[in-house]
Each structure stands twice: as structure tokens, then as C-alpha cells.
Design a protein around this motif. Structure first.
Motif, PDB file in Angstrom:
ATOM      1  N   LEU B  95      10.319 -16.380 -13.402  1.00 23.81           N
ATOM      2  CA  LEU B  95      10.991 -16.682 -14.567  1.00 23.81           C
ATOM      3  C   LEU B  95      12.532 -18.108 -14.574  1.00 23.81           C
ATOM      4  O   LEU B  95      13.452 -17.732 -13.314  1.00 23.81           O
ATOM      5  CB  LEU B  95      11.621 -15.871 -15.531  1.00 23.81           C
ATOM      6  N   ALA B 123      10.553 -26.212 -16.451  1.00 28.87           N
ATOM      7  CA  ALA B 123       9.143 -25.859 -16.913  1.00 28.87           C
ATOM      8  C   ALA B 123       8.480 -26.704 -15.940  1.00 28.87           C
ATOM      9  O   ALA B 123       7.700 -26.932 -15.890  1.00 28.87           O
ATOM     10  CB  ALA B 123       9.541 -26.127 -18.381  1.00 28.87           C
ATOM     11  N   SER B 128       7.847 -20.210 -15.995  1.00 31.97           N
ATOM     12  CA  SER B 128       8.303 -20.270 -17.109  1.00 31.97           C
ATOM     13  C   SER B 128       9.799 -20.333 -17.321  1.00 31.97           C
ATOM     14  O   SER B 128      10.213 -19.948 -16.417  1.00 31.97           O
ATOM     15  CB  SER B 128       8.221 -18.503 -17.230  1.00 31.97           C
ATOM     16  N   VAL B 157       8.115 -13.405 -22.913  1.00 31.34           N
ATOM     17  CA  VAL B 157       7.508 -14.452 -21.493  1.00 31.34           C
ATOM     18  C   VAL B 157       6.577 -14.160 -20.899  1.00 31.34           C
ATOM     19  O   VAL B 157       6.337 -14.643 -19.460  1.00 31.34           O
ATOM     20  CB  VAL B 157       8.970 -15.483 -21.237  1.00 31.34           C
ATOM     21  N   GLY B 161       3.591 -15.296 -20.495  1.00 30.89           N
ATOM     22  CA  GLY B 161       3.747 -16.685 -19.551  1.00 30.89           C
ATOM     23  C   GLY B 161       3.734 -17.270 -21.449  1.00 30.89           C
ATOM     24  O   GLY B 161       4.260 -17.053 -21.729  1.00 30.89           O
ATOM     25  N   LEU B 162       3.777 -18.393 -20.495  1.00 29.10           N
ATOM     26  CA  LEU B 162       4.120 -19.914 -21.966  1.00 29.10           C
ATOM     27  C   LEU B 162       2.673 -20.657 -21.726  1.00 29.10           C
ATOM     28  O   LEU B 162       2.705 -20.775 -20.742  1.00 29.10           O
ATOM     29  CB  LEU B 162       5.329 -20.283 -21.752  1.00 29.10           C
ATOM     30  N   LEU B 167       8.705 -24.401 -22.989  1.00 30.34           N
ATOM     31  CA  LEU B 167       9.415 -23.869 -22.386  1.00 30.34           C
ATOM     32  C   LEU B 167      10.499 -23.144 -23.712  1.00 30.34           C
ATOM     33  O   LEU B 167       9.278 -24.380 -24.895  1.00 30.34           O
ATOM     34  CB  LEU B 167      10.865 -24.250 -21.422  1.00 30.34           C
TER      35      LEU B 167
END
Lengths: 259, 259
Positions: B95, B123, B128, B157, B161-162, B167
Motif C-alpha cells: 500500500l 498507482a 494500491s 484497500v 485491493g482497488l 487509486l
């Protein structure tokens, strides 16, 4: 009654003495009244930086006969902001063109580029804006193959306008490649693989030079990188709304546990 | 086998000694192993600027017990690039969090903000990433009302995850406003109306201070500005693909007259 001559603001990030901006203002002079506001030195890689916490200078210079020119001590985005607020106080210009940049600004380089950020700022100000970049870093770069493209694209934008909230990111192949035509593209996905070079100064302390290579991961034939690699002029319609609209739905399904 | 503790890169643009980054690293410490790489001084408004043409410094500092920290002489984006290339050589962090910024980064301020640009760079590197900003410029800003939001959003997050290429841009209301909840938003359209203040230096030469006010033109109730104005935390999923996909079709209908 004759139509009033349009007004074009010319900016760049390589600085007011760069050969690329001379090419651009010469082409724009054929279409309109031109005002140049450009950084007093190189501002490559400045992205969308603005100057806060220190003041700016904006001084008239006489580099080319008959052209109203100002050098600015700030970033490319500062140039656009100062131009709009100080020089175009009464009426915004009809077009803002940035470049011609010495070096490509395709793919994610739109984010790092001062040239493109100046055009983005023009669009934020509600002005039709275009950034132009050439695949040639050299001070002796040959722009002869792109002049008619620059004037034709600019004329189209002057005549048609651009969809609200958009601008154009235009990249040109190197003269040695020739030009096959124009392609309307999307921004290729990719990133720089950094390889910072570690050196040691005379006082035995480390320092780092940014080097690196562009890693082209998105081979789509509708991308700007594909177009340039195949000898086409790439035009990417670009926007400053960075919302990932497609992700809103997923995020709305998350539950946040707030204590 | 116990799951390996995640690793979090913490960056900002207000500089390594800013109160906001201390809040952020304290919250991240509860979730993961933390590495801080932050500018050695204020870098507000630096946008996506990178340092080219001069070298960078990256030096270890000991500000808070048990936290691996480095100060960097470059921009917020430089910090992320150097961290990924030098400190996380073998494995990227799980992260990347940026902030907590002293001041809002909603609407188009995502473009000017060094805090958000550092998260965007994370990103781009495939990490992430989240940028956090608080509506309080003061050095004495009170962050107590946002700590649990920071840790909850970060945990979500880390766990979920994304979506690829996105982002989060998270903005918090001032403590005096309280917090009504969280809203997933789109970036409001708006722009700064500059009012450069013209002064004269002791040598009788003009100089300009950038001032100005944010002009809120987009009153949509789904925007980040609306959320903040009504006491909500705004979360905007943000992307670095700046293509105006909706404009491609129109541009393909243009005819360019190339001589």
C-alpha cells in the motif's frame, strides 16, 4: 463586418528560447494574433506544478519581430494562469497551444509533462487547448515535416471547438520516420522502470540521477504509442476529470467499520 | 503459516516534519510495517513534477522510534520513484498512502496537489494507493476525528485491493464540522479564479503573488465538493488514464487538410 482575428496564447516547457516554440508561434502567426508567455528557462518534467509561497516575475521580451512575448519565472502552468489573469484580463484567448515539445509526451507522460500540463490548465480555464510534442530531443530538431499538421489541427480546433472539458495531446514521429497520417488514439498504459544511478559525491555522500526506460505494456493498436511507433501523428483527446467512474459502483459496496 | 505483515509506504507533500504525516504513519503502524519517504521541505502545489537535470538525495532520518524514515530532496513523485527503485527493490509495498495533507485536495486540485500526485505515482507503479487530505491548513490541525476513518479505509484497500489503474482521493471535513459519514463521489468540476496580486520590488520592478479563490461551478450532489460542504468524508476513485474516450468518435469525423 469582418470577423475579428482570433487570439492565440503560445506556451511551452522547454523555455522561451527553445526552437520548438519558435516553430509553433510562426505557424500560429498565420492564423491569429499571437501572444507568447513562456518560462524563462527549462521546465521539463514540471507536470502540473504551480508556484506558491514565492512571487513570480512576468517580463516583456523582444525575441521575434512583431510578436508580443513575455518570459515568466514560474512553471508552465503559472505561465497560463498569469497570462489569463494579467494579459487576457478582458477576453480569454481563442486557443492555447503548448510546445512544440522536444521529446514525446505520449502515454502516461501526459502527467509528467509541463507542456501538456500547460494545455490542461488552458482547458481548465475554458480555453480550447492543444499540446504538441515531437520525437526529437535535439536542439537541432527538424520540424519541417510537422508544420502543416500543426496549422491544420489548430485550424480545425479554432473552427470546430472541442468537447467541453477536453483538450488535445498531439505527438509527432521523428522526421526520419516520415508521417503516414493522423490517428485519433487513446492514452497507452505503461510506466517508467526507474533505474536511479547511485553516485558518491566528493564528501563521500550518496546521490541519485534519475534514468530509466519507458515500459510499454499496453500494445493496443488504438493507442498513441502504437501510432507513433508506426509513423502516425497521434491525437489523444484528453480530459482533466480524473474520476474512475467505473469504480464508483464497486466502492459503494464496501462497508467501513468506523469506531 | 502466519501471513506476512504487509508493508506500507508513507509519503506526503508538506514535508517530513509536518504533523499530518505523523498521524498517518501512526495509524499505518497499527496495520503494517511502515517505511516513510518524504520531501525534506514543503512541496505543496508540485503536482506531478519530477526532478530531471539535477541529482537527488535520499537520507535516513530518525524522527520517531521504530519507524524507518528517509528524507528526499525531490518532489513527492520523486519520493515514490526513489522508494520503489531503491528501498523496495525486491518487493513493492502493499500500500502507498500519502498525506495527511494540510488542506483539501478535492475537485481539480487533484492535479495541483503533490500529495495526490504521489498517490497517482504509486498507482502507476501498480501499488494500491490512497491520498488523504484534511480541511485544515493549520500546523495545529486537529486530526482526532479522522484517525479511525484513515485506518478503516486503508484496511479495506489492503483487504479488497482497488480496481486496476485506480487509486483513492480521500478528503476530510474540518473537525468543527463533525463527520456525517462517507460518500463515494466523482471529482467536481471547477476552477481557480486567479487574482494575482501585483507588487513592486525595491528596484521598481513588478512581481506577482498568486492568490485567487476556488470557483465551484458543478453543484452535483454526487461530487466531492458537495460531500465536504455537507460534512461527509469524500472518496473519489481516481485514474491516470486521462483519455476523453467520449470525444474519440467526434474527432474521427474531422477532416485534416494537410499540404
Amino acid at each position: 463586418m469582418a470577423k475579428e482575428k482570433p487570439t492565440i496564447l503560445v506556451v511551452n516547457d522547454d523555455g522561451i528560447t527553445a526552437p520548438g516554440i519558435k516553430v509553433l508561434l510562426e505557424e500560429m502567426q498565420k492564423l491569429a494574433r499571437v501572444v507568447v508567455v513562456a518560462p524563462d528557462g527549462p521546465q521539463s518534467g514540471m507536470g502540473h506544478a504551480i508556484t506558491i509561497g514565492k512571487p513570480l516575475r512576468l517580463d516583456k521580451v523582444d525575441l521575434y519581430p512583431g510578436i508580443e512575448m513575455y518570459k515568466c519565472s514560474g512553471t508552465p502552468v503559472d505561465c497560463v494562469k498569469l497570462a489569463v489573469d494579467r494579459i487576457f484580463k478582458d477576453k480569454k484567448p481563442d486557443l492555447c497551444v503548448s510546445g512544440v515539445n522536444h521529446g514525446l509526451n505520449y502515454s502516461i507522460n501526459v502527467l509528467y509533462s509541463g507542456t501538456m500540463s500547460a494545455a490542461v490548465e488552458g482547458a481548465i480555464e475554458g480555453i480550447s487547448s492543444i499540446g504538441f510534442s515531437l520525437d526529437d530531443f535535439s536542439h537541432e530538431a527538424d520540424f519541417s515535416h510537422i508544420r502543416s499538421y500543426i496549422s491544420s489541427i489548430s485550424e480545425q480546433v479554432l473552427n470546430n471547438g472541442l468537447p467541453k472539458g477536453t483538450l488535445l495531446n498531439v505527438n509527432f514521429p521523428h522526421i526520419d520516420k516520415g508521417i503516414q497520417g493522423i490517428k485519433i488514439c487513446r492514452q497507452a498504459n505503461g510506466n517508467w522502470v526507474e533505474e536511479f544511478e547511485n553516485r558518491v559525491d566528493p564528501y563521500s555522500r550518496d546521490y541519485y540521477w534519475m534514468t530509466g526506460r519507458y515500459d510499454w505494456v499496453d500494445r493496443g493498436e488504438d493507442t498513441d504509442v502504437f501510432a507513433i511507433n508506426n509513423g502516425y501523428v497521434s491525437i489523444v483527446p484528453t480530459q482533466f476529470d480524473m474520476t474512475a467512474h467505473h469504480a464508483i459502483q464497486e466502492l459503494n459496496s464496501w462497508s467501513f467499520d468506523i469506531k
